[in-house]
Design an enzyme around this catalytic site. Structure first.
Site, PDB file in Angstrom:
ATOM      1  N   TRP A  10      48.539  15.589  19.512  1.00  0.00           N
ATOM      2  CA  TRP A  10      48.894  14.422  18.690  1.00  0.00           C
ATOM      3  C   TRP A  10      50.387  14.519  18.352  1.00  0.00           C
ATOM      4  O   TRP A  10      50.832  15.580  17.877  1.00  0.00           O
ATOM      5  CB  TRP A  10      48.035  14.460  17.418  1.00  0.00           C
ATOM      6  CG  TRP A  10      48.228  13.330  16.472  1.00  0.00           C
ATOM      7  CD1 TRP A  10      48.302  12.006  16.759  1.00  0.00           C
ATOM      8  CD2 TRP A  10      48.348  13.442  15.041  1.00  0.00           C
ATOM      9  NE1 TRP A  10      48.459  11.286  15.602  1.00  0.00           N
ATOM     10  CE2 TRP A  10      48.490  12.131  14.540  1.00  0.00           C
ATOM     11  CE3 TRP A  10      48.343  14.501  14.137  1.00  0.00           C
ATOM     12  CZ2 TRP A  10      48.626  11.862  13.183  1.00  0.00           C
ATOM     13  CZ3 TRP A  10      48.481  14.243  12.789  1.00  0.00           C
ATOM     14  CH2 TRP A  10      48.621  12.934  12.315  1.00  0.00           C
ATOM     15  N   ASP A  58      41.947  20.507  13.063  1.00  0.00           N
ATOM     16  CA  ASP A  58      42.187  19.108  12.751  1.00  0.00           C
ATOM     17  C   ASP A  58      40.938  18.335  13.191  1.00  0.00           C
ATOM     18  O   ASP A  58      40.695  18.159  14.384  1.00  0.00           O
ATOM     19  CB  ASP A  58      43.440  18.653  13.518  1.00  0.00           C
ATOM     20  CG  ASP A  58      43.811  17.218  13.212  1.00  0.00           C
ATOM     21  OD1 ASP A  58      43.067  16.548  12.480  1.00  0.00           O
ATOM     22  OD2 ASP A  58      44.852  16.765  13.714  1.00  0.00           O
ATOM     23  N   ALA A  61      39.473  14.946  13.113  1.00  0.00           N
ATOM     24  CA  ALA A  61      39.822  13.557  12.794  1.00  0.00           C
ATOM     25  C   ALA A  61      38.874  12.534  13.424  1.00  0.00           C
ATOM     26  O   ALA A  61      38.979  11.345  13.134  1.00  0.00           O
ATOM     27  CB  ALA A  61      41.261  13.268  13.237  1.00  0.00           C
ATOM     28  N   LYS A 110      38.906   7.402  11.106  1.00  0.00           N
ATOM     29  CA  LYS A 110      38.207   6.899  12.296  1.00  0.00           C
ATOM     30  C   LYS A 110      36.695   6.829  12.057  1.00  0.00           C
ATOM     31  O   LYS A 110      36.063   5.838  12.372  1.00  0.00           O
ATOM     32  CB  LYS A 110      38.461   7.801  13.507  1.00  0.00           C
ATOM     33  CG  LYS A 110      39.818   8.460  13.555  1.00  0.00           C
ATOM     34  CD  LYS A 110      40.901   7.585  14.119  1.00  0.00           C
ATOM     35  CE  LYS A 110      42.266   8.183  13.804  1.00  0.00           C
ATOM     36  NZ  LYS A 110      43.380   7.593  14.494  1.00  0.00           N
TER      37      LYS A 110
HETATM   38  C1  LIG Z   1      44.406  14.296  16.099  1.00  0.00           C
HETATM   39  C2  LIG Z   1      44.697  13.521  14.853  1.00  0.00           C
HETATM   40  N1  LIG Z   1      44.792  14.180  13.703  1.00  0.00           N
HETATM   41  C3  LIG Z   1      45.038  13.547  12.551  1.00  0.00           C
HETATM   42  C4  LIG Z   1      45.214  12.185  12.510  1.00  0.00           C
HETATM   43  C5  LIG Z   1      45.543  11.575  11.180  1.00  0.00           C
HETATM   44  O1  LIG Z   1      44.721  10.623  10.726  1.00  0.00           O
HETATM   45  P1  LIG Z   1      44.984   9.854   9.361  1.00  0.00           P
HETATM   46  O2  LIG Z   1      45.255   8.450   9.734  1.00  0.00           O
HETATM   47  O3  LIG Z   1      43.722  10.029   8.591  1.00  0.00           O
HETATM   48  O4  LIG Z   1      46.141  10.476   8.656  1.00  0.00           O
HETATM   49  C6  LIG Z   1      45.139  11.442  13.701  1.00  0.00           C
HETATM   50  C7  LIG Z   1      45.362   9.997  13.706  1.00  0.00           C
HETATM   51  O5  LIG Z   1      45.590   9.353  14.678  1.00  0.00           O
HETATM   52  C8  LIG Z   1      44.872  12.135  14.909  1.00  0.00           C
HETATM   53  O6  LIG Z   1      44.762  11.505  16.068  1.00  0.00           O
END
Ligand SMILES: Cc1ncc(COP(=O)(O)O)c(C=O)c1O
Length: 412
Positions: A129, A210, A212, A245
């Site tokens: 990411w 992470d 998510a 998500k």
């Molecule tokens: C791998 C990953 N981690 C963390 C996040 C962060 O999400 P948030 O919108 O809840 O901050 C995302 C969002 O796209 C993501 O793809």
């Protein structure tokens, strides 16, 4: 004072979004930003979220500060939903802080790790990411990358991952995507998670997971099972959880940091320290999204509705994956075994520019597509455009000028 300020390099994904919005063609297809879209291309509010919001509206008594630790009942319910009957929970070796989204949780986890051990480095598999490394740098942590993905097989380069574990120094942080890897979709098998857990323990590394996209691959608890394996095997771990998500709460900034420590007193110290950092970063977290999640998870009916909606989302994603994998296009076969919202198309920057200009298909300059942008109304056109890209005339063309500079600044 600001005379020497230079604007930062543009964010490639934001730039793709800008070009998409400016495109007037009706048939344009948006495979850029990572939000789930339904079969009609909408970012819908989940019915369970609406139901919880209505209840919340009626019952909310005030809008006072939550305190830097946020809504602890929300955190406990979310944790229990992802990791039922976790021994560390019963042993009170876990501490929680509610955060603004998964990004806030990730940042706070890094702050805590950097404070605990300033010389620690973040070991990161590439690609990842695009926010992972910049946020770590902001928290003062140096990162070291290794090859996470083998494009030839469309799978995790597990040997490279294990080598990265053995090359790391005790106390380093090892970053992992809990499920639905962004951007590749490539997943670890249960046996690989188990092997990794043993290796991390042996190497005395601190996993930072992470999480998510829980619920978007095989099911909520199933998608958290790799993380669970680490929590059962290791004494300490940091988890950054996002509800953006899984609950479709992107704009409500709903996340949480969970820290597992070796003892209840260490867990308490972690919470108090993380709260101090939260206080200086955002003071107090926003209430609304966490209240929705707390309400859904605390009500049997709403919870069942939410899980059914989440199931429908992952079934839709699995259907698109099967379609892409069966297309016969080069590089698409592994997509069926990958998971989540993303897949990598084996296009060079010229082909990606041609997809955009000739076929109105918008994707990240890395070749990442958000497969949720595909549906019954546009998938054939997308596949036709991909086939057209196999034509030699479309290879190694120059990307258009507005994205050329952006492509060269990509972090993934
Ligand atoms: C791998 C990953 N981690 C963390 C996040 C962060 O999400 P948030 O919108 O809840 O901050 C995302 C969002 O796209 C993501 O793809």
């Amino acid at each position: 004072m600001f005379e020497t300020m230079r604007p930062p390099a543009p964010d490639s994904l934001m730039e793709v979004g800008r070009l998409f919005r400016a495109d007037m063609r009706d048939e344009k297809i948006d495979l850029g930003v990572g939000t789930y879209r339904d079969g009609e291309g909408r970012i819908k509010i989940m019915a369970a979220v609406k139901q919880a919001e209505e209840r919340q509206l009626k019952s909310q008594m005030g809008k006072g500060y939550l305190g830097p630790g946020g809504d602890q009942l929300y955190c406990e319910r979310l944790m229990e939903a992802l990791f039922p009957d976790l021994p560390a929970m019963a042993d009170r070796r876990l501490s929680f802080v509610q955060t603004p989204g998964g990004t806030g949780a990730y940042r706070l986890g890094l702050e805590l790790a950097a404070f605990r051990s300033p010389a620690s480095r973040l070991i990161v598999g590439a690609p990842t990411w695009p926010n992972h490394i910049p946020v770590a740098e902001r928290a003062g942590l140096r990162s070291v990358t290794y090859r996470h993905y083998d494009p030839a097989t469309g799978t995790v380069d597990f040997d490279a991952m294990m080598e990265a574990v053995s090359d790391a120094r005790p106390g380093d942080l090892f970053l992992l995507h809990g499920c639905c890897h962004n951007p590749t979709g490539a997943a670890l098998s249960p046996a690989q998670w188990a092997e990794l857990a043993d290796a991390l323990l042996e190497a005395k590394l601190l996993p930072l997971i992470d999480l998510a996209y829980a619920g978007m691959a095989r099911g909520l608890v199933e998608d958290a099972a790799g993380t669970r394996r680490l929590l059962d095997r290791l004494p300490e771990a940091i988890i950054a959880i996002s509800c953006s998500k899984s609950f479709g709460l992107y704009s409500e900034r709903t996340g949480m940091l969970a820290v597992m420590a070796a003892s209840p007193s260490a867990a308490d110290a972690c919470r108090l320290t993380a709260e101090t950092f939260a206080r200086s970063l955002w003071s107090n977290p926003p209430d609304h999204g966490a209240a929705i999640v707390r309400t859904i998870l605390g009500d049997e009916g709403m919870r069942a509705n939410w899980l059914a909606e989440l199931d429908a989302m992952r079934h839709r994603l699995a259907g698109i994956r099967s379609r892409l994998a069966a297309s016969g296009l080069p590089g698409t076969e592994p997509i069926a075994a990958q998971e989540g919202l993303f897949a990598m198309m084996p296009f060079d920057s010229g082909q990606i520019a041609a997809m955009r200009e000739k076929h109105a298909v918008y994707m990240d300059m890395s070749g990442r597509i958000n497969i949720a942008g595909l549906n019954a109304g546009n998938i054939d056109r997308f596949l036709h455009a991909c086939r057209d890209m196999s034509h030699p005339a479309n290879r190694r063309a120059e990307p258009n000028s507005s994205l050329r500079d952006v492509a060269s600044t990509m972090q993934v």
